[in-house]
Design a protein around this motif. Structure first.
Motif, PDB file in Angstrom:
ATOM      1  N   GLY A 162       0.813  -1.218   0.000  1.00 15.87           N
ATOM      2  CA  GLY A 162       0.000   0.000   0.000  1.00 15.87           C
ATOM      3  C   GLY A 162       0.842   1.261   0.000  1.00 15.87           C
ATOM      4  N   ALA A 163       1.934   1.262   0.751  1.00 18.04           N
ATOM      5  CA  ALA A 163       2.809   2.429   0.796  1.00 18.04           C
ATOM      6  C   ALA A 163       3.475   2.660  -0.558  1.00 18.04           C
ATOM      7  N   VAL A 164       3.968   1.601  -1.169  1.00 11.87           N
ATOM      8  CA  VAL A 164       4.631   1.729  -2.475  1.00 11.87           C
ATOM      9  C   VAL A 164       3.639   2.185  -3.544  1.00 11.87           C
ATOM     10  N   ILE A 165       2.457   1.590  -3.552  1.00  7.60           N
ATOM     11  CA  ILE A 165       1.440   1.981  -4.526  1.00  7.60           C
ATOM     12  C   ILE A 165       0.992   3.421  -4.266  1.00  7.60           C
ATOM     13  N   GLY A 166       0.996   3.831  -2.997  1.00 11.56           N
ATOM     14  CA  GLY A 166       0.688   5.219  -2.658  1.00 11.56           C
ATOM     15  C   GLY A 166       1.708   6.202  -3.221  1.00 11.56           C
ATOM     16  N   VAL A 167       2.964   5.812  -3.267  1.00 10.18           N
ATOM     17  CA  VAL A 167       3.988   6.666  -3.875  1.00 10.18           C
ATOM     18  C   VAL A 167       3.714   6.820  -5.374  1.00 10.18           C
ATOM     19  N   GLY A 168       3.253   5.754  -6.016  1.00 12.51           N
ATOM     20  CA  GLY A 168       2.863   5.861  -7.424  1.00 12.51           C
ATOM     21  C   GLY A 168       1.737   6.856  -7.621  1.00 12.51           C
ATOM     22  N   PHE A 169       0.787   6.842  -6.705  1.00  8.30           N
ATOM     23  CA  PHE A 169      -0.316   7.803  -6.759  1.00  8.30           C
ATOM     24  C   PHE A 169       0.210   9.227  -6.568  1.00  8.30           C
ATOM     25  N   ALA A 170       1.131   9.399  -5.634  1.00 10.58           N
ATOM     26  CA  ALA A 170       1.719  10.722  -5.406  1.00 10.58           C
ATOM     27  C   ALA A 170       2.428  11.217  -6.661  1.00 10.58           C
ATOM     28  N   ALA A 171       3.113  10.332  -7.351  1.00  3.11           N
ATOM     29  CA  ALA A 171       3.789  10.719  -8.594  1.00  3.11           C
ATOM     30  C   ALA A 171       2.764  11.158  -9.637  1.00  3.11           C
ATOM     31  N   LEU A 172       1.661  10.437  -9.721  1.00  2.00           N
ATOM     32  CA  LEU A 172       0.602  10.803 -10.660  1.00  2.00           C
ATOM     33  C   LEU A 172       0.038  12.184 -10.332  1.00  2.00           C
ATOM     34  N   LEU A 173      -0.260  12.430  -9.066  1.00  2.00           N
ATOM     35  CA  LEU A 173      -0.829  13.717  -8.685  1.00  2.00           C
ATOM     36  C   LEU A 173       0.186  14.848  -8.751  1.00  2.00           C
ATOM     37  N   THR A 174       1.443  14.543  -8.596  1.00  2.00           N
ATOM     38  CA  THR A 174       2.467  15.566  -8.749  1.00  2.00           C
ATOM     39  C   THR A 174       2.598  15.955 -10.218  1.00  2.00           C
ATOM     40  N   ALA A 175       2.462  14.969 -11.098  1.00  2.00           N
ATOM     41  CA  ALA A 175       2.538  15.241 -12.536  1.00  2.00           C
ATOM     42  C   ALA A 175       1.265  15.910 -13.053  1.00  2.00           C
ATOM     43  N   LYS A 176       0.141  15.623 -12.432  1.00  2.00           N
ATOM     44  CA  LYS A 176      -1.155  16.198 -12.824  1.00  2.00           C
ATOM     45  C   LYS A 176      -1.783  16.872 -11.605  1.00  2.00           C
ATOM     46  N   PRO A 177      -1.274  18.039 -11.205  1.00  2.00           N
ATOM     47  CA  PRO A 177      -1.727  18.661  -9.961  1.00  2.00           C
ATOM     48  C   PRO A 177      -3.218  18.969  -9.895  1.00  2.00           C
ATOM     49  N   ALA A 178      -3.875  19.131 -11.016  1.00  2.00           N
ATOM     50  CA  ALA A 178      -5.308  19.425 -10.994  1.00  2.00           C
ATOM     51  C   ALA A 178      -6.090  18.298 -10.327  1.00  2.00           C
ATOM     52  N   LEU A 179      -5.557  17.071 -10.368  1.00  2.00           N
ATOM     53  CA  LEU A 179      -6.250  15.937  -9.753  1.00  2.00           C
ATOM     54  C   LEU A 179      -6.252  16.014  -8.232  1.00  2.00           C
ATOM     55  N   GLY A 180      -5.351  16.793  -7.671  1.00  2.00           N
ATOM     56  CA  GLY A 180      -5.256  16.846  -6.221  1.00  2.00           C
ATOM     57  C   GLY A 180      -5.552  18.206  -5.629  1.00  2.00           C
ATOM     58  N   ARG A 181      -6.305  19.023  -6.328  1.00  2.00           N
ATOM     59  CA  ARG A 181      -6.572  20.386  -5.858  1.00  2.00           C
ATOM     60  C   ARG A 181      -7.489  20.430  -4.630  1.00  2.00           C
ATOM     61  N   SER A 182      -8.262  19.396  -4.419  1.00  2.00           N
ATOM     62  CA  SER A 182      -9.130  19.340  -3.244  1.00  2.00           C
ATOM     63  C   SER A 182      -9.199  17.901  -2.759  1.00  2.00           C
ATOM     64  N   VAL A 183      -9.658  17.739  -1.535  1.00  2.00           N
ATOM     65  CA  VAL A 183      -9.791  16.387  -0.978  1.00  2.00           C
ATOM     66  C   VAL A 183     -10.767  15.575  -1.808  1.00  2.00           C
ATOM     67  N   GLY A 184     -11.864  16.196  -2.238  1.00  2.00           N
ATOM     68  CA  GLY A 184     -12.855  15.478  -3.043  1.00  2.00           C
ATOM     69  C   GLY A 184     -12.299  15.021  -4.373  1.00  2.00           C
ATOM     70  N   ALA A 185     -11.586  15.918  -5.050  1.00  2.00           N
ATOM     71  CA  ALA A 185     -11.002  15.551  -6.348  1.00  2.00           C
ATOM     72  C   ALA A 185      -9.933  14.483  -6.186  1.00  2.00           C
ATOM     73  N   ALA A 186      -9.114  14.606  -5.142  1.00  2.00           N
ATOM     74  CA  ALA A 186      -8.070  13.610  -4.910  1.00  2.00           C
ATOM     75  C   ALA A 186      -8.678  12.264  -4.515  1.00  2.00           C
ATOM     76  N   ALA A 187      -9.756  12.284  -3.739  1.00  2.00           N
ATOM     77  CA  ALA A 187     -10.429  11.031  -3.370  1.00  2.00           C
ATOM     78  C   ALA A 187     -11.026  10.363  -4.606  1.00  2.00           C
TER      79      ALA A 187
END
Length: 158
Positions: free
Chosen positions: A72-97
Motif C-alpha cells: 500500500g505504501a509503495v502503490i501510494g507513492v505511485g499515486f503521489a507521482a501521478l498527482l504531482t505530474a497532474k496537480p489538478a487531480l489533487g486540488r481538493s480532498v474530493g477531487a483527490a479522493a
C-alpha cells in the motif's frame, strides 16, 4: 564564474508529495486490510499475501499485514507521482479522493485481476486464484483503498 540554469519539468520533487503518498497508502491499506480480515472469506492476509514471497504456508497473518501495508505504501507513492505530474487531480480532498478511487480500481484491475493469478502459481503458492481473478469484495477493497489514499494525500500535501 559559471552560471547554472535551472529547468523545471512540472514534476515536484518536494518530500511532502511522496510522504503524502506513503501516509495515504498506509491509511488506505488499513481500511482495505480490515475488509480482507472481516469480509473476504479466503485467507488473504494469512496465506495468499505471504505466499507471494514464499513466506506461507504455514499461516502468517502478521507477515501478511506487513507485506500488505508495504504494498500500500509503495502503490501510494505511485499515486503521489501521478498527482504531482497532474496537480489538478489533487486540488481538493474530493477531487483527490475521486482520483484515488479510479487509481484503486486500476490497481485492482492490473495487480489483483491479472498479475496475482499469474504470479502465485509461478512462485509455488498453495493459493491460486482463477485467471482472471475478478472478485467484487476485492474491487470494493481496492476502491476504498484509493478513496482513503486520495483523501489523506490531499489533506497532507495541500
Amino acid at each position: 564564474m559559471a552560471t547554472e540554469t535551472a529547468t523545471t519539468t512540472g514534476v515536484s520533487t518536494e518530500a511532502g508529495s511522496w510522504r503524502g503518498g506513503v501516509a495515504g497508502g498506509l491509511a488506505g491499506s488499513v481500511v482495505f486490510g480490515l475488509v480482507m480480515a472481516f469480509l473476504i472469506p479466503d485467507p488473504m492476509l494469512e496465506i495468499v499475501i505471504p505466499s507471494m514471497y514464499g513466506l506461507a504456508p504455514p499461516e502468517a497473518p502478521f507477515v501478511g499485514w506487513v507485506i500488505h501495508m508495504s504494498h500500500g505504501a509503495v502503490i501510494g507513492v505511485g499515486f503521489a507521482a501521478l498527482l504531482t505530474a497532474k496537480p489538478a487531480l489533487g486540488r481538493s480532498v474530493g477531487a483527490a479522493a475521486a482520483a484515488g478511487a479510479a487509481y484503486g480500481l486500476l490497481v485492482w484491475l492490473v495487480l489483483a485481476v491479472i498479475v496475482m493469478p499469474i504470479w502465485l502459481p509461478a512462485v509455488g503458492s498453495p493459493a491460486n486464484p482463477p485467471f482472471p481473478n475478478i472478485g467484487l469484495l476485492s474491487a470494493v477493497g481496492h476502491l476504498l483503498y484509493g478513496v482513503v489514499l486520495g483523501a489523506v494525500y490531499a489533506g497532507l500535501v495541500e
